[in-house]
Design a protein around this motif. Sequence first.
Motif, PDB file in Angstrom:
ATOM      1  N   ASN A 190      -5.312   6.194  -1.650  1.00 10.15           N
ATOM      2  CA  ASN A 190      -5.712   4.559  -1.218  1.00 10.15           C
ATOM      3  C   ASN A 190      -6.796   4.004  -2.301  1.00 10.15           C
ATOM      4  O   ASN A 190      -6.533   2.683  -2.486  1.00 10.15           O
ATOM      5  CB  ASN A 190      -6.500   4.747   0.187  1.00 10.15           C
ATOM      6  CG  ASN A 190      -5.322   5.045   1.263  1.00 10.15           C
ATOM      7  OD1 ASN A 190      -4.163   4.742   1.082  1.00 10.15           O
ATOM      8  ND2 ASN A 190      -5.647   5.446   2.413  1.00 10.15           N
ATOM      9  N   ASN A 211       2.282   0.491  -6.013  1.00 10.78           N
ATOM     10  CA  ASN A 211       1.962   1.529  -5.231  1.00 10.78           C
ATOM     11  C   ASN A 211       1.080   2.721  -5.846  1.00 10.78           C
ATOM     12  O   ASN A 211       1.624   3.811  -6.412  1.00 10.78           O
ATOM     13  CB  ASN A 211       3.601   2.201  -4.961  1.00 10.78           C
ATOM     14  CG  ASN A 211       3.584   3.084  -3.919  1.00 10.78           C
ATOM     15  OD1 ASN A 211       2.682   3.169  -3.213  1.00 10.78           O
ATOM     16  ND2 ASN A 211       4.676   3.956  -3.663  1.00 10.78           N
ATOM     17  N   GLY A 212       0.021   2.335  -6.053  1.00  9.73           N
ATOM     18  CA  GLY A 212      -0.939   3.419  -6.110  1.00  9.73           C
ATOM     19  C   GLY A 212      -1.059   3.859  -7.576  1.00  9.73           C
ATOM     20  O   GLY A 212      -1.479   4.827  -8.105  1.00  9.73           O
ATOM     21  N   SER A 216      -5.602  -0.542  -8.379  1.00 13.24           N
ATOM     22  CA  SER A 216      -4.705  -1.312  -8.958  1.00 13.24           C
ATOM     23  C   SER A 216      -4.499  -2.562  -8.591  1.00 13.24           C
ATOM     24  O   SER A 216      -4.303  -3.721  -9.212  1.00 13.24           O
ATOM     25  CB  SER A 216      -3.163  -0.710  -8.815  1.00 13.24           C
ATOM     26  OG  SER A 216      -3.112  -0.861  -7.243  1.00 13.24           O
ATOM     27  N   ASP A 242      -7.174   4.803  -5.277  1.00 12.28           N
ATOM     28  CA  ASP A 242      -6.140   4.306  -6.392  1.00 12.28           C
ATOM     29  C   ASP A 242      -5.537   2.740  -6.567  1.00 12.28           C
ATOM     30  O   ASP A 242      -5.251   2.283  -7.288  1.00 12.28           O
ATOM     31  CB  ASP A 242      -5.240   5.222  -6.766  1.00 12.28           C
ATOM     32  CG  ASP A 242      -5.911   6.500  -7.444  1.00 12.28           C
ATOM     33  OD1 ASP A 242      -7.107   6.458  -8.160  1.00 12.28           O
ATOM     34  OD2 ASP A 242      -5.146   7.510  -7.622  1.00 12.28           O
ATOM     35  N   TRP A 243      -5.010   2.854  -5.432  1.00 17.12           N
ATOM     36  CA  TRP A 243      -4.083   1.404  -4.720  1.00 17.12           C
ATOM     37  C   TRP A 243      -5.049   0.429  -4.948  1.00 17.12           C
ATOM     38  O   TRP A 243      -4.678  -0.862  -5.483  1.00 17.12           O
ATOM     39  CB  TRP A 243      -3.241   1.576  -3.562  1.00 17.12           C
ATOM     40  CG  TRP A 243      -2.657   0.362  -3.039  1.00 17.12           C
ATOM     41  CD1 TRP A 243      -1.809  -0.060  -3.532  1.00 17.12           C
ATOM     42  CD2 TRP A 243      -3.240  -0.541  -2.160  1.00 17.12           C
ATOM     43  NE1 TRP A 243      -1.486  -1.421  -2.948  1.00 17.12           N
ATOM     44  CE2 TRP A 243      -2.324  -1.763  -2.266  1.00 17.12           C
ATOM     45  CE3 TRP A 243      -4.286  -0.791  -1.311  1.00 17.12           C
ATOM     46  CZ2 TRP A 243      -2.479  -2.891  -1.274  1.00 17.12           C
ATOM     47  CZ3 TRP A 243      -4.606  -1.880  -0.418  1.00 17.12           C
ATOM     48  CH2 TRP A 243      -3.643  -2.850  -0.233  1.00 17.12           C
ATOM     49  N   PRO A 292       0.894  -1.206  -0.101  1.00 15.58           N
ATOM     50  CA  PRO A 292       0.003   0.072   0.091  1.00 15.58           C
ATOM     51  C   PRO A 292       0.956   1.163   0.057  1.00 15.58           C
ATOM     52  O   PRO A 292       2.030   1.094   0.420  1.00 15.58           O
ATOM     53  CB  PRO A 292      -0.856  -0.124   1.225  1.00 15.58           C
ATOM     54  CG  PRO A 292      -0.026  -0.894   2.086  1.00 15.58           C
ATOM     55  CD  PRO A 292       0.949  -1.878   1.487  1.00 15.58           C
ATOM     56  N   PRO A 293       0.273   2.133  -0.492  1.00 19.05           N
ATOM     57  CA  PRO A 293       0.942   3.614  -0.628  1.00 19.05           C
ATOM     58  C   PRO A 293       1.312   4.107   0.883  1.00 19.05           C
ATOM     59  O   PRO A 293       0.326   4.021   1.801  1.00 19.05           O
ATOM     60  CB  PRO A 293       0.169   4.573  -1.376  1.00 19.05           C
ATOM     61  CG  PRO A 293      -1.401   3.939  -1.368  1.00 19.05           C
ATOM     62  CD  PRO A 293      -1.217   2.618  -1.040  1.00 19.05           C
TER      63      PRO A 293
END
Length: 546
Positions: free
Chosen positions: A336, A541-542, A342, A338-339, A253-254
């Motif tokens: 979060n 990573n996001g 993905s 966007d992660w 996670p970022p």
Amino acid sequence: MGAAAHARSPSKGGGSMGEGNRGKRSGEKLFEAYRVWEVKASRELRLRLRRLYSAIALAAERASEELERKHGETFRREPERFREELIEEASKLAGLPKRLLCYAGEWCKMLAEARGKSRRRTRFTPPPIPLLVRVVGNGEVLHGNTAAAVVLDASRGMLRVPSANIAIRLRPSLVKAVLEDVERFSDVKLTLQLTSRGRLRLVTHRKVKQVWWDGEGKLAVIAVDVNSSHGLYVVAVAFNGEAKLVAQRVFKPPNTTVLRLLAAIMSSYSELGNWSEAVHRFEERRDVRRLRRAGKGSAVEEAPRLAERLRAKMNMTPEKAERIARQVSRKVRKVNEDWIRSVLREMRALVRKLRDQGYLVVIVADVPQAESLRGTKLQRTLLRVTKRLENIAWYEGAKWFEPENNVSGKRCPLCGKEGVEVQRRYYKCTRCGLVWGRDWAAAFNAAKLFLKACRAERQFEALNQWLQSHPRALIHGSRSFPKQAERNAPALVPAPAESRLAGAARGAKRQGGAEAEPPPHINGRESAGQAEGAEPMKTLNGAPDQ
């Protein structure tokens, strides 16, 4: 005890799989699954969409009240019987086309449920209005019927609502994804959701049955270990006579620590109106003290410095600080989200790849209990990604299996004996000498738990043999490992001299690469990332979803 027997181990993921329950298939429960895309519209268009929402909602409510007065208790008890009459009445009252009111009855039911839930909340959110979508391309109807209120023109990349004179250009990736789903699944239903704020969501909806496995066909198990601090560890193993590693990946996670701390400082300043008091309150926060104890003081120091620079540059006031705190919080949520997208995109692609190769796919998720996640920075993010992974499993025709009790990563994946910790999150078995990382062991143990529950003895033994031949899969991607453990960890299967030389040559060739490899002699075998059919570990990573 054959592989075809059904799973007896309790799980949160629903029914069993095997031929033991074949007689129950006719009365089997259907699972609803969705896939959602956001459709972006201009501000002017959103104002028109809000007016359209208000017109449809008002017409549906007035028609519902009229039918309730006319039919009384019968309408309240069985509103489905009056669906056509409700659409006719709403169309007559508002002068709207019937195709816009196709789901008027369902929307009224959702409205009543939302109002009931709002009694336990401070804010009432009206439910979205669903509209049927027809997909066309080059003058031909590809999906849906002519009564649909919305037209998706795939050849032009346009989404149109002819009755309201609305047209929106869509992203090519969105059109491609919708077409792929329409071609892949014959039972998919496509709708456009219109919210009260004038926003649009394109939704594909499926009702699917439980997945069955006869114990003899091709099986693929995707094991996911959800870690409250380190993200998701994913292992995909395919069984077709023998076990083969298909993918081994980490979804990290970022890091939003600095942003979260910056929002906390700005929020404190907006409440107190005094900068020194706001900084003092920040220093006394429980999460700040916990970060300092964990050796992450750099983030704690960076947040006040960044806040001080913003204060000097913007002539900071409490009102501006409150606005900045809201903006930073939105940024954290977006990163979060966007992660999560993905992760879902990668997992969907993996499931489809295996399904296209003829495998029955099972996603086994070792998810921490909600109580154990409480207070962690990834609490909401991990719970959301887990829920969406379950939705992907049902939508893509796979099975979801979630053990009721968490799987231990401290136990040896080969013999099951609890290991001795040789470094933080790394263990060694005193019985067989195996060395493993706790997160990878939890993923493989989850896969073995499912195979044991299904009584898939041949697949269980095949996975054990694969782990004996590829023990370094259990420390895949390690960037630091104790030298003492490296010297003391014996090889389970001694590698021949030519294999060691080949491994050394490959290591020299990869030197200088961006991704670090595990130490060359741990467990005496080559890296799992180089195993036949395996994909190298990826750390996401996001990256935004398409």
